[in-house]
Motif scaffolding. Structure first.
Motif, PDB file in Angstrom:
ATOM      1  N   LEU A  78       0.826  -1.203   0.000  1.00 59.78           N
ATOM      2  CA  LEU A  78       0.000   0.000   0.000  1.00 59.78           C
ATOM      3  C   LEU A  78       0.860   1.253   0.000  1.00 59.78           C
ATOM      4  CD1 LEU A  78      -2.938   0.849  -0.022  1.00 59.78           C
ATOM      5  CD2 LEU A  78      -2.913   0.902   2.470  1.00 59.78           C
ATOM      6  N   ALA A  79       1.980   1.214   0.717  1.00 53.86           N
ATOM      7  CA  ALA A  79       2.898   2.359   0.726  1.00 53.86           C
ATOM      8  C   ALA A  79       3.479   2.591  -0.665  1.00 53.86           C
ATOM      9  CB  ALA A  79       4.021   2.122   1.740  1.00 53.86           C
ATOM     10  N   ILE A  80       3.825   1.517  -1.373  1.00 51.50           N
ATOM     11  CA  ILE A  80       4.336   1.647  -2.739  1.00 51.50           C
ATOM     12  C   ILE A  80       3.282   2.263  -3.646  1.00 51.50           C
ATOM     13  CG2 ILE A  80       5.096   0.341  -4.767  1.00 51.50           C
ATOM     14  CD1 ILE A  80       6.424  -1.638  -2.852  1.00 51.50           C
ATOM     15  N   LEU A  81       2.041   1.815  -3.490  1.00 50.46           N
ATOM     16  CA  LEU A  81       0.946   2.372  -4.297  1.00 50.46           C
ATOM     17  C   LEU A  81       0.811   3.874  -4.070  1.00 50.46           C
ATOM     18  CD1 LEU A  81      -2.488   0.917  -5.082  1.00 50.46           C
ATOM     19  CD2 LEU A  81      -2.414   3.134  -3.954  1.00 50.46           C
ATOM     20  N   ILE A  82       0.818   4.294  -2.813  1.00 60.72           N
ATOM     21  CA  ILE A  82       0.655   5.711  -2.500  1.00 60.72           C
ATOM     22  C   ILE A  82       1.819   6.532  -3.046  1.00 60.72           C
ATOM     23  CG2 ILE A  82       0.477   7.401  -0.630  1.00 60.72           C
ATOM     24  CD1 ILE A  82      -0.889   5.233   1.030  1.00 60.72           C
ATOM     25  N   LEU A  83       3.035   6.011  -2.892  1.00 59.61           N
ATOM     26  CA  LEU A  83       4.205   6.724  -3.400  1.00 59.61           C
ATOM     27  C   LEU A  83       4.153   6.855  -4.920  1.00 59.61           C
ATOM     28  CD1 LEU A  83       7.020   5.226  -1.155  1.00 59.61           C
ATOM     29  CD2 LEU A  83       6.080   7.536  -1.070  1.00 59.61           C
ATOM     30  N   LEU A  84       3.645   5.823  -5.603  1.00 57.00           N
ATOM     31  CA  LEU A  84       3.508   5.893  -7.050  1.00 57.00           C
ATOM     32  C   LEU A  84       2.473   6.943  -7.445  1.00 57.00           C
ATOM     33  CD1 LEU A  84       4.222   4.869  -9.860  1.00 57.00           C
ATOM     34  CD2 LEU A  84       2.493   3.079  -9.583  1.00 57.00           C
ATOM     35  N   VAL A  85       1.386   7.007  -6.686  1.00 60.37           N
ATOM     36  CA  VAL A  85       0.356   8.015  -6.949  1.00 60.37           C
ATOM     37  C   VAL A  85       0.944   9.415  -6.796  1.00 60.37           C
ATOM     38  CG1 VAL A  85      -1.798   9.019  -6.106  1.00 60.37           C
ATOM     39  CG2 VAL A  85      -1.581   6.540  -6.324  1.00 60.37           C
ATOM     40  N   TYR A  86       1.671   9.644  -5.717  1.00 61.02           N
ATOM     41  CA  TYR A  86       2.261  10.964  -5.495  1.00 61.02           C
ATOM     42  C   TYR A  86       3.310  11.301  -6.554  1.00 61.02           C
ATOM     43  CZ  TYR A  86       0.123  12.178  -1.035  1.00 61.02           C
ATOM     44  OH  TYR A  86      -0.763  12.548  -0.060  1.00 61.02           O
ATOM     45  N   THR A  87       4.101  10.302  -6.962  1.00 58.44           N
ATOM     46  CA  THR A  87       5.114  10.539  -7.991  1.00 58.44           C
ATOM     47  C   THR A  87       4.464  10.939  -9.308  1.00 58.44           C
ATOM     48  OG1 THR A  87       6.633   8.942  -6.971  1.00 58.44           O
ATOM     49  CG2 THR A  87       7.027   9.524  -9.278  1.00 58.44           C
ATOM     50  N   CYS A  88       3.425  10.209  -9.701  1.00 57.01           N
ATOM     51  CA  CYS A  88       2.727  10.529 -10.947  1.00 57.01           C
ATOM     52  C   CYS A  88       2.007  11.868 -10.846  1.00 57.01           C
ATOM     53  CB  CYS A  88       1.742   9.418 -11.295  1.00 57.01           C
ATOM     54  SG  CYS A  88       2.527   7.871 -11.791  1.00 57.01           S
ATOM     55  N   ALA A  89       1.477  12.175  -9.661  1.00 58.47           N
ATOM     56  CA  ALA A  89       0.823  13.474  -9.471  1.00 58.47           C
ATOM     57  C   ALA A  89       1.838  14.600  -9.606  1.00 58.47           C
ATOM     58  CB  ALA A  89       0.155  13.522  -8.104  1.00 58.47           C
ATOM     59  N   TYR A  90       3.030  14.403  -9.049  1.00 55.18           N
ATOM     60  CA  TYR A  90       4.091  15.417  -9.157  1.00 55.18           C
ATOM     61  C   TYR A  90       4.498  15.628 -10.614  1.00 55.18           C
ATOM     62  CZ  TYR A  90       8.753  17.497  -8.659  1.00 55.18           C
ATOM     63  OH  TYR A  90       9.849  18.307  -8.773  1.00 55.18           O
ATOM     64  N   LEU A  91       4.718  14.516 -11.332  1.00 57.71           N
ATOM     65  CA  LEU A  91       5.096  14.630 -12.739  1.00 57.71           C
ATOM     66  C   LEU A  91       3.968  15.252 -13.553  1.00 57.71           C
ATOM     67  CD1 LEU A  91       6.882  11.177 -13.263  1.00 57.71           C
ATOM     68  CD2 LEU A  91       7.955  13.425 -13.001  1.00 57.71           C
ATOM     69  N   LEU A 103      -4.460   4.104 -11.068  1.00 54.41           N
ATOM     70  CA  LEU A 103      -4.984   3.004 -11.881  1.00 54.41           C
ATOM     71  C   LEU A 103      -3.873   2.036 -12.290  1.00 54.41           C
ATOM     72  CD1 LEU A 103      -7.515   4.960 -14.129  1.00 54.41           C
ATOM     73  CD2 LEU A 103      -8.008   3.527 -12.132  1.00 54.41           C
ATOM     74  N   LEU A 104      -2.683   2.569 -12.602  1.00 53.79           N
ATOM     75  CA  LEU A 104      -1.561   1.703 -12.940  1.00 53.79           C
ATOM     76  C   LEU A 104      -1.165   0.831 -11.756  1.00 53.79           C
ATOM     77  CD1 LEU A 104       0.769   4.076 -15.009  1.00 53.79           C
ATOM     78  CD2 LEU A 104      -0.515   2.099 -15.853  1.00 53.79           C
ATOM     79  N   ALA A 105      -1.088   1.438 -10.569  1.00 58.10           N
ATOM     80  CA  ALA A 105      -0.692   0.692  -9.380  1.00 58.10           C
ATOM     81  C   ALA A 105      -1.724  -0.381  -9.046  1.00 58.10           C
ATOM     82  CB  ALA A 105      -0.509   1.637  -8.197  1.00 58.10           C
ATOM     83  N   CYS A 106      -3.002  -0.040  -9.166  1.00 56.53           N
ATOM     84  CA  CYS A 106      -4.060  -1.023  -8.897  1.00 56.53           C
ATOM     85  C   CYS A 106      -3.964  -2.182  -9.882  1.00 56.53           C
ATOM     86  CB  CYS A 106      -5.440  -0.373  -8.994  1.00 56.53           C
ATOM     87  SG  CYS A 106      -5.870   0.678  -7.585  1.00 56.53           S
ATOM     88  N   GLY A 107      -3.657  -1.887 -11.146  1.00 59.52           N
ATOM     89  CA  GLY A 107      -3.520  -2.945 -12.139  1.00 59.52           C
ATOM     90  C   GLY A 107      -2.341  -3.849 -11.855  1.00 59.52           C
ATOM     91  N   VAL A 108      -1.197  -3.272 -11.509  1.00 60.85           N
ATOM     92  CA  VAL A 108       0.006  -4.057 -11.239  1.00 60.85           C
ATOM     93  C   VAL A 108      -0.178  -4.908  -9.985  1.00 60.85           C
ATOM     94  CG1 VAL A 108       2.436  -3.923 -10.596  1.00 60.85           C
ATOM     95  CG2 VAL A 108       1.548  -2.466 -12.419  1.00 60.85           C
ATOM     96  N   GLN A 109      -0.774  -4.326  -8.938  1.00 63.14           N
ATOM     97  CA  GLN A 109      -0.958  -5.045  -7.681  1.00 63.14           C
ATOM     98  C   GLN A 109      -2.259  -5.844  -7.639  1.00 63.14           C
ATOM     99  OE1 GLN A 109      -0.526  -2.402  -4.337  1.00 63.14           O
ATOM    100  NE2 GLN A 109       1.574  -1.848  -4.863  1.00 63.14           N
ATOM    101  N   GLY A 144      -2.023  11.875 -10.867  1.00 59.46           N
ATOM    102  CA  GLY A 144      -2.281  11.011  -9.722  1.00 59.46           C
ATOM    103  C   GLY A 144      -3.264   9.905 -10.048  1.00 59.46           C
ATOM    104  N   LEU A 145      -4.295  10.220 -10.825  1.00 55.48           N
ATOM    105  CA  LEU A 145      -5.287   9.208 -11.205  1.00 55.48           C
ATOM    106  C   LEU A 145      -4.647   8.130 -12.081  1.00 55.48           C
ATOM    107  CD1 LEU A 145      -8.201   8.190 -11.308  1.00 55.48           C
ATOM    108  CD2 LEU A 145      -8.550   9.658 -13.304  1.00 55.48           C
ATOM    109  N   ILE A 146      -3.824   8.537 -13.024  1.00 57.88           N
ATOM    110  CA  ILE A 146      -3.141   7.565 -13.881  1.00 57.88           C
ATOM    111  C   ILE A 146      -2.246   6.650 -13.038  1.00 57.88           C
ATOM    112  CG2 ILE A 146      -1.398   7.306 -15.700  1.00 57.88           C
ATOM    113  CD1 ILE A 146      -2.558   9.888 -16.940  1.00 57.88           C
ATOM    114  N   GLY A 147      -1.490   7.245 -12.113  1.00 57.16           N
ATOM    115  CA  GLY A 147      -0.640   6.446 -11.236  1.00 57.16           C
ATOM    116  C   GLY A 147      -1.445   5.479 -10.379  1.00 57.16           C
TER     117      GLY A 147
END
Length: 241
Positions: A35-48, A91-97, A86-89
């Protein structure tokens, strides 16, 4: 980096840290890392997304390379780009996990609300200070007052919005009605985040003068329509409790 930039980034980073801690502390140990990885991915994609949204739609000139595009000291941030990224990140994280999006959205609701609260507060810290030093020629781009009360300055709308988001966050976490269906709490949090930022950009800030501003708003609000339609179609069938 100026002191104001450092304060802005520090406030945003604090919001990220607090949100992640609140989620992880309430998650069983076996799921904390994923879950921490998912959140970090969301924040990273939101930042980008926030950076590239600014670069492509708000900046006066395109950067020379990728690293210049994501350098905060040379570019700003786009709220709409951050939401889409953030939304793209997510959905990607949910798909991978292999996670169910609406169930996961419920789990990270407090992250969305905390991120919104601290983002609004960070912007208020900067804009409230800048507003006092704007030259008279610049004030034509800003509303004279936020409300009929003359002593409330326009940037204070951001602080009031942050306070209202705190109330909404508390309600989502404590009122049983929001826990009845999977995805209801998360959908409300996502909607509040999007609507608050769309409203803030519409009534306060330079972006509202952008020729494509209405397109930004409508495209982002479309996310809410699609999310709620999907939830009513497939997500509401499962009760949370």
């Amino acid at each position: 980096m100026s002191n104001w930039q450092f304060l802005y980034i520090f406030t945003l980073a604090t919001g990220v840290s607090v949100g992640i801690w609140l989620v992880i502390a309430r998650t069983i140990p076996q799921r904390q890392i994923s879950l921490a990885i998912l959140i970090l991915l969301v924040y990273t994609c939101a930042y980008l997304g926030a950076h590239f949204g600014y670069v492509f739609f708000e900046a006066a000139a395109l950067p020379a390379d990728f690293f210049e595009a994501v350098d905060y000291s040379t570019n700003g941030l786009s709220a709409f780009g951050g939401i889409w990224g953030g939304l793209i990140g997510f959905l990607l994280a949910c798909g991978v996990q292999q996670r169910k999006p609406y169930q996961t959205l419920d789990e990270i609701t407090i992250v969305l609300m905390t991120g919104g609260i601290f983002s609004l507060s960070a912007r208020w810290l900067i804009d409230a200070a800048l507003y006092r030093y704007y030259a008279p020629a610049m004030r034509i781009y800003l509303p004279d007052t936020a409300f009929p009360l003359s002593y409330i300055q326009p940037p204070d709308v951001l602080l009031l919005a942050a306070a209202l988001m705190i109330v909404i966050a508390w309600s989502l976490e404590t009122q049983p009605i929001f826990l009845r269906y999977v995805g209801l709490k998360g959908n409300i949090a996502f909607s509040a985040l999007v609507l608050f930022w769309a409203a803030m950009e519409s009534i306060y800030g330079y972006l509202r003068f952008h020729p494509f501003f209405l397109t930004f708003v409508l495209a982002t609000i479309l996310l809410l329509v699609l999310s709620w339609i999907t939830w009513f179609w497939v997500g509401r069938k499962e009760e949370a409790h």
